[in-house]
Design a protein around this motif. Sequence first.
Motif, PDB file in Angstrom:
ATOM      1  N   ALA A  85     -29.419 -27.358  -7.152  1.00  0.00           N
ATOM      2  CA  ALA A  85     -30.114 -26.652  -6.073  1.00  0.00           C
ATOM      3  C   ALA A  85     -30.945 -25.529  -6.666  1.00  0.00           C
ATOM      4  N   VAL A  86     -32.180 -25.406  -6.205  1.00  0.00           N
ATOM      5  CA  VAL A  86     -33.085 -24.348  -6.675  1.00  0.00           C
ATOM      6  C   VAL A  86     -33.361 -23.403  -5.508  1.00  0.00           C
ATOM      7  N   ILE A  87     -33.114 -22.109  -5.747  1.00  0.00           N
ATOM      8  CA  ILE A  87     -33.437 -21.093  -4.747  1.00  0.00           C
ATOM      9  C   ILE A  87     -34.686 -20.370  -5.228  1.00  0.00           C
ATOM     10  N   PHE A  88     -35.821 -20.697  -4.603  1.00  0.00           N
ATOM     11  CA  PHE A  88     -37.085 -20.095  -4.994  1.00  0.00           C
ATOM     12  C   PHE A  88     -37.207 -18.701  -4.391  1.00  0.00           C
ATOM     13  N   GLN A  89     -38.244 -17.980  -4.823  1.00  0.00           N
ATOM     14  CA  GLN A  89     -38.403 -16.588  -4.382  1.00  0.00           C
ATOM     15  C   GLN A  89     -38.578 -16.462  -2.873  1.00  0.00           C
ATOM     16  N   ASP A  90     -39.160 -17.480  -2.226  1.00  0.00           N
ATOM     17  CA  ASP A  90     -39.358 -17.393  -0.772  1.00  0.00           C
ATOM     18  C   ASP A  90     -38.175 -17.951   0.012  1.00  0.00           C
ATOM     19  N   PHE A  91     -37.146 -18.468  -0.703  1.00  0.00           N
ATOM     20  CA  PHE A  91     -35.882 -18.960  -0.144  1.00  0.00           C
ATOM     21  C   PHE A  91     -36.026 -20.266   0.628  1.00  0.00           C
ATOM     22  N   SER A  92     -37.222 -20.594   1.152  1.00  0.00           N
ATOM     23  CA  SER A  92     -37.472 -21.850   1.875  1.00  0.00           C
ATOM     24  C   SER A  92     -36.477 -22.069   3.008  1.00  0.00           C
ATOM     25  N   LEU A  93     -36.261 -21.029   3.801  1.00  0.00           N
ATOM     26  CA  LEU A  93     -35.370 -21.116   4.955  1.00  0.00           C
ATOM     27  C   LEU A  93     -36.175 -21.403   6.224  1.00  0.00           C
TER      28      LEU A  93
END
Length: 496
Positions: A85-93
């Motif tokens: 799982a990758v948590i990018f800076q914008d979180f993609s929520l």
Amino acid sequence: MTDRQPLVVMTGVTKTYAGITALDDVDFVVRAGEAVCLAGENGSGKSTLIKLLAGVEKPDRGVISLDGVPHAAMTPTAAAASGIAVIFQDFSLFPNLSVAENIAFGAELAEGARFVRGRHVRELAARTLERVGVPLDLSATVGMLPVAQKQLVAICRALASEARLIVMDEPTTALTEREVRALLAIIQRLKADGVAVIFVSHKLAEVLEVSERVVVLRNGRKVAEGPAAEFDARSLTRHMTGRDLAEVGAAPLDPSAPVLLTVERLSKAGAFADIGFTLRAGEVLGISGLLGSGRTALAKALFGLVVPETGRVTLDGREVPLGDPLRAAGAGIGYVPEDRLTEGLFLTQSILRNVGVGRIEAHGRGPFLDMAGLVEDARDWLARLRVRAPDPEAPVRSLSGGNQQRVVLARWLARAPRILILNGPSVGVDVGSKAEIHAIIADLAAHGLGVIVISDDLPELLATCHRILVMVEGRIVEDIPRMDATEEGLARRLAS
């Protein structure tokens, strides 16, 4: 740690884009329960490596093995099914969904659920939050949460999907010191639970604190690897940049320097109260505080973006109208916002236009614009601030974070301000660019500008400022000369 079986092994991975090598024959290993720091400047290949691991991009050469099974190329589906799982800076929520719905979304999708199972969603979300030891309101709308809580939701979503490896891309960029401490504690719990973490950050102290092992990329190649205990901030910087960066501090302030800016009893209900201070020519003044301390609202008020209810601001002895950014800029106040992507840049416009927009009025010929003069002026400022832009006509979004920040600085410096307010001047930039931005700040002060640096990056404040104002709950509670300030002391004052 070395007795654990490797979870991920990348061997000889190479990736090129349009003839430019982003990764060159890189080996990379992560074991279960291990935290690995992936360090490097912008453009070093970190993002490309993460994209290959997540299956977003495919390598030109090399093999990626998961649990000992080799793959010539990953796919996003295979990566997710393998627990990556990758948590990018914008979180993609999903900002319109609840905390529980965001946490359970990936797991529900993987199970093929056709309808929302409300009770199951809440139970899964509650169990996951309990696992990381964080209480959140399951029914709260994610879009209304502060950044730190959104990040926790993103971590819990990964865990709810049975993630075994979580990649955190710049996880502390928008967090306060206290929130960073909480995040690092959660990472330690994840490691104890057998979850591996790849930690990408420009904040070197945090990197070394949480990681067992460090891998350094430079220009697409792996240039260093070893236990975190074998690195310190200086050696890590040297590996990342290929050189030793000179420490640039504020030159001694001339005590006879004239006062440029005077702020008196500035107040805004719910934001800040009874703010007063002075700023001298050539002085770098730091303002720090936790999230919600009022520091950003104060910065915006000085530039006219927030309208104070009471108070007075004078520049060179002349009163500056409050709540009017055009007149504040005309008076000689410049403001570089914290979020350069949404507040500071025209992302689809060219690099030259982003600089030149600050000087349009100086290149007008009646109803016409002297485009040749405007472009020449902009190119001059790009050269002065050493903006690395192979094509100045390219969109500004094509630049690295450090170069984007220099573009915003160039736009304001082209207007020859008397005061420059820098809100988070090095947020999201690599260590080399950070040192260069600090050198720019020192040079501006040496040429007589008054500079206000608003930051919760305590080493940054200590490296650049003559004085540091501490804000707590909207009020200035201390005015600390640099010679009396330490990182530990400032952290203690901010948390009080």
